[in-house]
Scaffold this motif. Structure first.
Motif, PDB file in Angstrom:
ATOM      1  N   GLY A 147       0.839  -1.322  -0.136  1.00 33.71           N
ATOM      2  CA  GLY A 147       0.854   0.266   0.227  1.00 33.71           C
ATOM      3  C   GLY A 147       0.915   1.337   0.156  1.00 33.71           C
ATOM      4  O   GLY A 147       0.166   2.521  -0.436  1.00 33.71           O
ATOM      5  N   VAL A 148       2.372   1.318   0.374  1.00 39.30           N
ATOM      6  CA  VAL A 148       3.204   2.503   0.443  1.00 39.30           C
ATOM      7  C   VAL A 148       3.147   3.045  -1.262  1.00 39.30           C
ATOM      8  O   VAL A 148       3.558   1.943  -1.997  1.00 39.30           O
ATOM      9  CB  VAL A 148       4.115   1.887   0.986  1.00 39.30           C
ATOM     10  CG1 VAL A 148       4.725   3.546   1.003  1.00 39.30           C
ATOM     11  CG2 VAL A 148       3.976   1.854   2.695  1.00 39.30           C
ATOM     12  N   VAL A 149       3.272   3.899  -1.811  1.00 44.04           N
ATOM     13  CA  VAL A 149       2.704   4.654  -2.849  1.00 44.04           C
ATOM     14  C   VAL A 149       4.349   5.269  -3.112  1.00 44.04           C
ATOM     15  O   VAL A 149       5.343   5.085  -3.610  1.00 44.04           O
ATOM     16  CB  VAL A 149       2.175   5.607  -3.271  1.00 44.04           C
ATOM     17  CG1 VAL A 149       2.123   5.873  -4.600  1.00 44.04           C
ATOM     18  CG2 VAL A 149       0.756   4.624  -3.479  1.00 44.04           C
ATOM     19  N   SER A 150       5.151   6.102  -1.910  1.00 40.45           N
ATOM     20  CA  SER A 150       6.544   6.460  -1.882  1.00 40.45           C
ATOM     21  C   SER A 150       6.573   6.714  -0.124  1.00 40.45           C
ATOM     22  O   SER A 150       5.787   7.084   0.299  1.00 40.45           O
ATOM     23  CB  SER A 150       6.341   7.924  -2.886  1.00 40.45           C
ATOM     24  OG  SER A 150       5.481   9.065  -1.717  1.00 40.45           O
ATOM     25  N   VAL A 151       8.221   7.266  -0.088  1.00 47.87           N
ATOM     26  CA  VAL A 151       8.177   7.614   1.096  1.00 47.87           C
ATOM     27  C   VAL A 151       9.286   8.455   0.595  1.00 47.87           C
ATOM     28  O   VAL A 151       9.801   8.333  -0.051  1.00 47.87           O
ATOM     29  CB  VAL A 151       9.137   6.648   0.911  1.00 47.87           C
ATOM     30  CG1 VAL A 151      10.386   6.061   3.328  1.00 47.87           C
ATOM     31  CG2 VAL A 151       7.972   5.454   1.688  1.00 47.87           C
ATOM     32  N   ASP A 152       9.079   9.915   1.747  1.00 53.55           N
ATOM     33  CA  ASP A 152      10.756  10.622   1.066  1.00 53.55           C
ATOM     34  C   ASP A 152      10.689  10.701   2.603  1.00 53.55           C
ATOM     35  O   ASP A 152      10.231  11.338   3.699  1.00 53.55           O
ATOM     36  CB  ASP A 152      10.137  12.151   1.085  1.00 53.55           C
ATOM     37  CG  ASP A 152      11.012  13.272   0.684  1.00 53.55           C
ATOM     38  OD1 ASP A 152      11.305  13.119   0.712  1.00 53.55           O
ATOM     39  OD2 ASP A 152      10.663  14.011   1.711  1.00 53.55           O
ATOM     40  N   VAL A 153      12.639  11.214   2.742  1.00 53.88           N
ATOM     41  CA  VAL A 153      12.722  10.606   3.783  1.00 53.88           C
ATOM     42  C   VAL A 153      13.700  12.302   4.469  1.00 53.88           C
ATOM     43  O   VAL A 153      14.357  12.478   3.658  1.00 53.88           O
ATOM     44  CB  VAL A 153      13.853   9.374   4.293  1.00 53.88           C
ATOM     45  CG1 VAL A 153      15.178   9.853   5.801  1.00 53.88           C
ATOM     46  CG2 VAL A 153      13.517   8.132   4.257  1.00 53.88           C
ATOM     47  N   ASP A 154      13.735  12.924   5.547  1.00 45.72           N
ATOM     48  CA  ASP A 154      14.123  14.515   5.597  1.00 45.72           C
ATOM     49  C   ASP A 154      14.851  13.955   6.739  1.00 45.72           C
ATOM     50  O   ASP A 154      14.619  14.106   7.596  1.00 45.72           O
ATOM     51  CB  ASP A 154      12.876  15.717   5.625  1.00 45.72           C
ATOM     52  CG  ASP A 154      13.995  16.000   6.289  1.00 45.72           C
ATOM     53  OD1 ASP A 154      15.100  17.197   6.550  1.00 45.72           O
ATOM     54  OD2 ASP A 154      12.875  17.904   5.721  1.00 45.72           O
ATOM     55  N   VAL A 155      16.477  13.988   6.460  1.00 47.52           N
ATOM     56  CA  VAL A 155      16.846  13.814   7.677  1.00 47.52           C
ATOM     57  C   VAL A 155      17.168  15.154   8.741  1.00 47.52           C
ATOM     58  O   VAL A 155      16.800  14.308  10.081  1.00 47.52           O
ATOM     59  CB  VAL A 155      18.797  12.778   7.746  1.00 47.52           C
ATOM     60  CG1 VAL A 155      19.847  12.855   8.227  1.00 47.52           C
ATOM     61  CG2 VAL A 155      18.381  11.433   6.281  1.00 47.52           C
TER      62      VAL A 155
ATOM     63  N   VAL B 169       9.718  11.765   8.233  1.00 46.33           N
ATOM     64  CA  VAL B 169       9.522  10.822   7.298  1.00 46.33           C
ATOM     65  C   VAL B 169       8.097  10.971   6.580  1.00 46.33           C
ATOM     66  O   VAL B 169       7.208  10.755   7.455  1.00 46.33           O
ATOM     67  CB  VAL B 169       9.521   9.267   7.403  1.00 46.33           C
ATOM     68  CG1 VAL B 169       9.207   8.040   6.507  1.00 46.33           C
ATOM     69  CG2 VAL B 169      10.908   8.665   8.429  1.00 46.33           C
ATOM     70  N   THR B 170       8.066  10.805   5.125  1.00 45.54           N
ATOM     71  CA  THR B 170       7.139  11.529   4.970  1.00 45.54           C
ATOM     72  C   THR B 170       6.402  10.180   3.685  1.00 45.54           C
ATOM     73  O   THR B 170       7.189   9.894   3.004  1.00 45.54           O
ATOM     74  CB  THR B 170       6.303  12.940   4.245  1.00 45.54           C
ATOM     75  OG1 THR B 170       7.412  13.795   4.579  1.00 45.54           O
ATOM     76  CG2 THR B 170       4.834  12.855   3.854  1.00 45.54           C
ATOM     77  N   VAL B 171       4.702   9.515   4.456  1.00 46.27           N
ATOM     78  CA  VAL B 171       4.428   8.194   3.488  1.00 46.27           C
ATOM     79  C   VAL B 171       3.394   8.389   2.578  1.00 46.27           C
ATOM     80  O   VAL B 171       2.296   9.248   3.293  1.00 46.27           O
ATOM     81  CB  VAL B 171       4.702   6.941   4.690  1.00 46.27           C
ATOM     82  CG1 VAL B 171       4.277   6.365   3.423  1.00 46.27           C
ATOM     83  CG2 VAL B 171       5.754   6.633   5.680  1.00 46.27           C
ATOM     84  N   THR B 172       3.264   7.877   1.609  1.00 54.14           N
ATOM     85  CA  THR B 172       2.216   8.549   0.815  1.00 54.14           C
ATOM     86  C   THR B 172       1.973   7.153   0.622  1.00 54.14           C
ATOM     87  O   THR B 172       2.381   5.809   0.125  1.00 54.14           O
ATOM     88  CB  THR B 172       2.678   9.268  -0.453  1.00 54.14           C
ATOM     89  OG1 THR B 172       2.668  10.360  -0.222  1.00 54.14           O
ATOM     90  CG2 THR B 172       1.237   9.169  -1.014  1.00 54.14           C
ATOM     91  N   THR B 173       0.545   6.523   1.305  1.00 54.92           N
ATOM     92  CA  THR B 173      -0.294   5.370   0.221  1.00 54.92           C
ATOM     93  C   THR B 173      -1.337   5.373  -0.147  1.00 54.92           C
ATOM     94  O   THR B 173      -1.619   6.590   0.160  1.00 54.92           O
ATOM     95  CB  THR B 173      -0.702   4.183   2.274  1.00 54.92           C
ATOM     96  OG1 THR B 173      -1.283   6.049   3.270  1.00 54.92           O
ATOM     97  CG2 THR B 173       0.692   4.582   3.273  1.00 54.92           C
ATOM     98  N   GLY B 174      -1.777   4.282  -0.934  1.00 54.92           N
ATOM     99  CA  GLY B 174      -3.087   4.462  -1.372  1.00 54.92           C
ATOM    100  C   GLY B 174      -4.027   3.842  -0.277  1.00 54.92           C
ATOM    101  O   GLY B 174      -4.745   2.719  -0.671  1.00 54.92           O
TER     102      GLY B 174
END
Length: 102
Positions: A61-69, A74-79
């Motif tokens: 279900g995870v569409v994308s992950v963006d990690v800002d160290v 951690v920004t997660v986009t899910t369907g």
């Protein structure tokens, strides 16, 4: 005019066959993507970004992950709705701590 009827008064929407019997029409229901930011502690470098991106990105279900160290986010986009418990477990399995939603 905007009518769906043809000159011979038959429906042109595809809901009837040539002999006038009903034809099933498939309806697609789109599920909106949801973006959720999480606070994660212990991240310090590019390796951290790669480890978390791989672990969380592999979840169903995870569409994308963006990690800002730098900001510890951690920004997660899910369907659909995110599975917070599964995301937390993936972050912990990667060696970091998810401390909550940001």
């Amino acid at each position: 005019m905007g009518s769906c009827c043809t000159p011979d008064h038959s429906c042109s929407t595809g809901t009837e066959s040539a002999d006038g019997t009903a034809v099933a029409v498939a309806e697609t229901i789109a599920v909106a993507d949801t973006t959720t930011a999480y606070a994660v502690s212990g991240m310090t470098c590019g390796h951290c970004r790669t480890a978390i991106t791989g672990a969380v990105g592999a979840l169903p279900g995870v569409v994308s992950v963006d990690v800002d160290v730098a900001d510890g986010l951690v920004t997660v986009t899910t369907g659909g709705a995110p599975d917070d418990a599964a995301i937390a477990a993936a972050v912990e399995d990667a060696g970091y701590e998810l401390t909550g939603r940001a």
